[in-house]
Write an enzyme that holds these catalytic residues in place. Structure first.
Site, short mmCIF file in Angstrom:
data_model
loop_
_atom_site.label_atom_id
_atom_site.label_comp_id
_atom_site.label_asym_id
_atom_site.label_seq_id
_atom_site.Cartn_x
_atom_site.Cartn_y
_atom_site.Cartn_z
N TYR A 19 0.85 -1.20 0.00
CA TYR A 19 0.00 0.00 0.00
C TYR A 19 0.88 1.24 0.00
CZ TYR A 19 -3.42 3.44 1.52
OH TYR A 19 -4.23 4.56 1.61
N HIS A 177 -15.56 -4.43 -5.00
CA HIS A 177 -14.54 -4.05 -5.99
C HIS A 177 -14.26 -5.15 -7.01
CE1 HIS A 177 -13.75 -0.34 -3.96
NE2 HIS A 177 -13.27 -0.91 -2.87
N ASP A 213 -20.38 2.05 1.36
CA ASP A 213 -18.95 1.97 1.67
C ASP A 213 -18.27 3.27 1.22
OD1 ASP A 213 -16.74 -0.49 2.10
OD2 ASP A 213 -16.01 1.14 0.83
N TYR A 341 -12.23 -1.35 8.82
CA TYR A 341 -11.00 -2.03 9.22
C TYR A 341 -10.48 -1.61 10.60
CZ TYR A 341 -11.44 -2.95 4.30
OH TYR A 341 -11.96 -3.32 3.09
#
Length: 365
Positions: A19, A177, A213, A341
């Protein structure tokens, strides 16, 4: 409320992801599901239900056959190639037309991935064909977890279709996604799209998918972009500065039979509840005008103010109000777990949405 729980979710247990130039601990941690399950047990009158295995038909009704074959064999192929650790792409085919081109239909973004690759192709070629981001490693049990996540969504959809009682599909990896033929954003199979398509196959005339989301539901948009029988609505952080970056703009409204059945509501950074609530008001108007008879909610709670990637600044109290607004639609509703998360708040935020919804059923639109 029935909570269909994917007890096999923890088979997907990759330890790290790439990331922003760094290797970090995987955000989609198996502990997320237990935290939510326990929070529901203490705060909501929820009945845990084990999903039934419905096989591959509903998955294949949404996802490309070559892509599904790749996912189900990716870990074995990775091991056979002599690699250690989780499977991640190392190369992509360069595209002459960028997927951010304003003149390119969002439904075309994964078209390059729909071609069938020979089984003997190297796993790195397959990963480069089907992955669109580096954030979704595939591990030993990833296919098992994704497969049972889809079965959880199908089982919950069946229950809602049967008696109208709202249900919650609690499983991971998340799904919104995942495109028809590519993956990224921690998602492998698109559970919300699989549930919506299954509802159509079971006789629902018009299904609406509402994605709350923080990230744009690009995979769900891709799957239904050319169809007029499923409405897709997504409220999310504006894509110029937020994942998935190349879709989620207001001008993306559908094409062909799906013209005007896709609504994107991008929000500015720190939009807060005022901005999100305004967006939800637009979403409700669209869903009411569509005359949907079933609602699938992609339930992500990653827009909370303490989320590691959160940018919209919502609070737990805001999520309760969001649940109330969803309930005011008065539709048979299935919630499907997506992102969120921050372990300290994910359970209470999911509880807030579902509590608001259950307390708000029966109010007028």
């Amino acid at each position: 409320m029935r909570v269909f729980f994917n007890a096999r979710h923890d088979a997907h247990d990759v330890k790290a992801e790439f990331y922003h130039g760094q290797t970090i601990s995987a955000l989609d941690d198996p502990r997320r599901m237990g935290i939510i399950r326990d929070a529901l047990a203490h705060k909501v009158a929820a009945r845990l239900v084990d999903p039934t295995d419905h096989g591959m038909a509903a998955i294949r009704a949404v996802h490309d056959a070559g892509y599904v074959n790749f996912l189900s064999h990716a870990w074995q192929d990775w091991n056979n190639a002599g690699f250690d650790g989780a499977a991640v792409p190392g190369v992509w085919r360069a595209m002459v037309t960028g997927i951010g081109d304003a003149n390119l239909n969002p439904g075309d973004k994964s078209a390059h991935a729909a071609s069938v690759l020979p089984d003997q192709c190297h796993i790195l070629k397959k990963l480069g064909q089907y992955a669109y981001a580096t954030d979704t490693p595939i591990g030993d049990g990833s296919w098992q977890a994704a497969y049972w996540g889809a079965q959880t969504a199908i089982s919950a959809a069946n229950a809602v279709m049967k008696d109208g009682e709202a249900s919650f599909c609690l499983g991971r990896p998340p799904g919104h996604h995942a495109h028809r033929a590519c993956y990224g954003g921690h998602c492998l199979l698109n559970n919300a799209a699989i549930a919506a398509q299954h509802m159509r196959a079971m006789g629902a005339d018009r299904v609406a998918v509402l994605d709350i989301d923080q990230d744009h539901g690009d995979g769900t948009q891709d799957i239904f972009y050319q169809r007029g029988d499923v409405l897709t609505v997504s409220i999310h952080a504006a894509p110029d500065n937020h994942f998935p970056f190349f879709s989620g703009y207001a001008h993306e409204t559908g094409t062909g039979d799906g013209l005007d059945t896709n609504l994107n509501i991008p929000l500015a950074e720190n939009a807060g509840f005022s901005g999100f609530s305004d967006g939800l008001g637009l979403a409700r108007q669209k869903i009411i005008g569509f005359d949907a008879d079933m609602l699938v909610v992609s339930l992500g709670v990653n827009a909370h103010e303490v989320e590691p990637l959160g940018t919209l600044g919502l609070t737990t109290e805001n999520y309760f109000a969001i649940g109330q607004q969803i309930a005011s639609l008065g539709l048979r509703t299935l919630f499907v777990m997506e992102g969120g998360y921050a372990h300290d708040v994910i359970g209470q935020n999911v509880v807030a949405v579902l509590s608001g919804f259950l307390g708000g059923i029966g109010s007028n639109p």
